[in-house]
Design an enzyme around this catalytic site. Sequence first.
Site, short mmCIF file in Angstrom:
data_model
loop_
_atom_site.label_atom_id
_atom_site.label_comp_id
_atom_site.label_asym_id
_atom_site.label_seq_id
_atom_site.Cartn_x
_atom_site.Cartn_y
_atom_site.Cartn_z
CD GLU A 1 -2.92 -1.04 2.35
OE1 GLU A 1 -2.42 -1.38 3.43
OE2 GLU A 1 -4.10 -0.69 2.24
CD GLU B 1 -3.31 -6.42 3.83
OE1 GLU B 1 -3.29 -7.17 2.84
OE2 GLU B 1 -2.78 -5.29 3.85
N1 COA Z 1 4.39 -8.17 11.27
C1 COA Z 1 5.17 -8.53 12.30
N2 COA Z 1 6.24 -9.33 12.17
C2 COA Z 1 6.50 -9.79 10.94
C3 COA Z 1 5.72 -9.47 9.83
C4 COA Z 1 4.62 -8.61 10.03
N3 COA Z 1 3.84 -8.22 9.01
N4 COA Z 1 6.22 -10.09 8.74
C5 COA Z 1 7.29 -10.78 9.17
N5 COA Z 1 7.46 -10.60 10.50
C6 COA Z 1 8.49 -11.15 11.36
C7 COA Z 1 8.24 -12.63 11.62
O1 COA Z 1 7.32 -12.79 12.69
C8 COA Z 1 9.63 -13.10 11.97
O2 COA Z 1 9.92 -12.71 13.29
P1 COA Z 1 10.67 -13.75 14.29
O3 COA Z 1 12.02 -13.96 13.64
O4 COA Z 1 10.74 -13.00 15.57
O5 COA Z 1 9.83 -14.99 14.31
C9 COA Z 1 10.53 -12.25 11.06
O6 COA Z 1 9.75 -11.12 10.67
C10 COA Z 1 10.94 -12.98 9.81
O7 COA Z 1 9.77 -13.46 9.18
P2 COA Z 1 9.55 -15.02 8.84
O8 COA Z 1 8.06 -15.26 8.78
O9 COA Z 1 10.33 -15.89 9.76
O10 COA Z 1 10.19 -15.03 7.38
P3 COA Z 1 9.83 -16.01 6.17
O11 COA Z 1 10.88 -15.74 5.15
O12 COA Z 1 9.60 -17.40 6.64
O13 COA Z 1 8.41 -15.48 5.62
C11 COA Z 1 6.84 -13.80 4.97
C12 COA Z 1 8.33 -14.18 5.11
C13 COA Z 1 6.80 -12.36 4.50
C14 COA Z 1 6.18 -14.72 3.94
C15 COA Z 1 6.13 -13.98 6.34
O14 COA Z 1 6.91 -13.31 7.32
C16 COA Z 1 4.74 -13.40 6.39
O15 COA Z 1 3.81 -14.02 5.92
N6 COA Z 1 4.63 -12.20 6.99
C17 COA Z 1 3.33 -11.58 7.21
C18 COA Z 1 2.87 -10.90 5.95
C19 COA Z 1 1.51 -10.29 6.16
O16 COA Z 1 0.54 -10.96 6.47
N7 COA Z 1 1.43 -8.95 5.98
C20 COA Z 1 0.21 -8.20 6.15
C21 COA Z 1 0.11 -7.70 7.55
S1 COA Z 1 -1.34 -6.77 7.85
#
Ligand code: COA
Length: 256
Positions: free
Chosen positions: A111, A131
């Site tokens: 966004e 989301e």
């Molecule tokens: N909010 C808070 N923390 C987040 C985050 C978010 N939107 N996206 C990633 N993180 C954090 C993870 O919790 C993780 O923290 P930790 O190491 O303390 O566990 C760290 O960032 C690394 O992310 P991780 O999920 O381990 O990496 P990955 O490479 O396996 O996956 C994503 C990457 C982007 C696919 C996955 O992190 C994800 O799905 N994130 C959320 C995306 C999302 O839903 N965004 C919309 C939010 S409204």
Amino acid sequence: MDYKTIKFITDSHIAQIVLNRPASLNALNRDMWHDMLDAVKRTAADDSVRAVVISGADGNFAAGGDIADMVDLTPLEAARFVFHPVFNAIEDLPVPVIAAVSGYALGGGMELALACDFRIFSETASAGFPEINLGIFPGAGGTQRLPLLIGLSRAKELIFTGQRIDARKALEWGLCDRLVAGDPLPAALEMAANFAKKSPVALKAAKRVMNFGAIRGMRASIPFEEEAWAGIFSSEDQKEGMRAFLEKRKPAFKGK
Ligand code: COA
């Protein structure tokens, strides 16, 4: 000036904002809300700035709003968390704004990129609006800016499915303007430097007029988006979706 969650550099007529919370893939939290708004306001007030580049630290743009910061928000708090003031201020900057997108640009991160004038993606970037999988929907302008950019049905497909798309599909669908191999920052800075050579008066006037026509309808709709987005924080599905993410398990949505 030093910020907690961003780097802010102004040099040779170009302001650079770097999202800098790499441990959470540059997720957008309340501190970043304040830091970004302050940097954008300072940019708007600085007549020496002729273009702006926004990027993310350590190979990711931003993986969305910070779920840990959002999970327990009440609707009232959600209305304050929402990034509209920041993204609207970015869109309203008088000079061109370029997003240099590498790694993940998800949810609020995408966004933010939509509020910029241009999006340059690295070939390995991954974009989307996940989301829906958290029991919410994009609430920082995404429901309005995305259809303007890529059309209503493609925007609905992305928002309703929460799927991530790769950079090639993002280019094909018009979500990004250009793909580069490797880091997109040099290409974004080159584009900014080119804008900086043009007449600031004419360029600012062109941007003002073009945005006025394009966003009038969208801006009228944003309060509805805000109300609906904040209201969803009263649902069990939102709490379940975000808790499930934080607890690294699949959500069980009940429609309540
Ligand atoms: N909010 C808070 N923390 C987040 C985050 C978010 N939107 N996206 C990633 N993180 C954090 C993870 O919790 C993780 O923290 P930790 O190491 O303390 O566990 C760290 O960032 C690394 O992310 P991780 O999920 O381990 O990496 P990955 O490479 O396996 O996956 C994503 C990457 C982007 C696919 C996955 O992190 C994800 O799905 N994130 C959320 C995306 C999302 O839903 N965004 C919309 C939010 S409204």
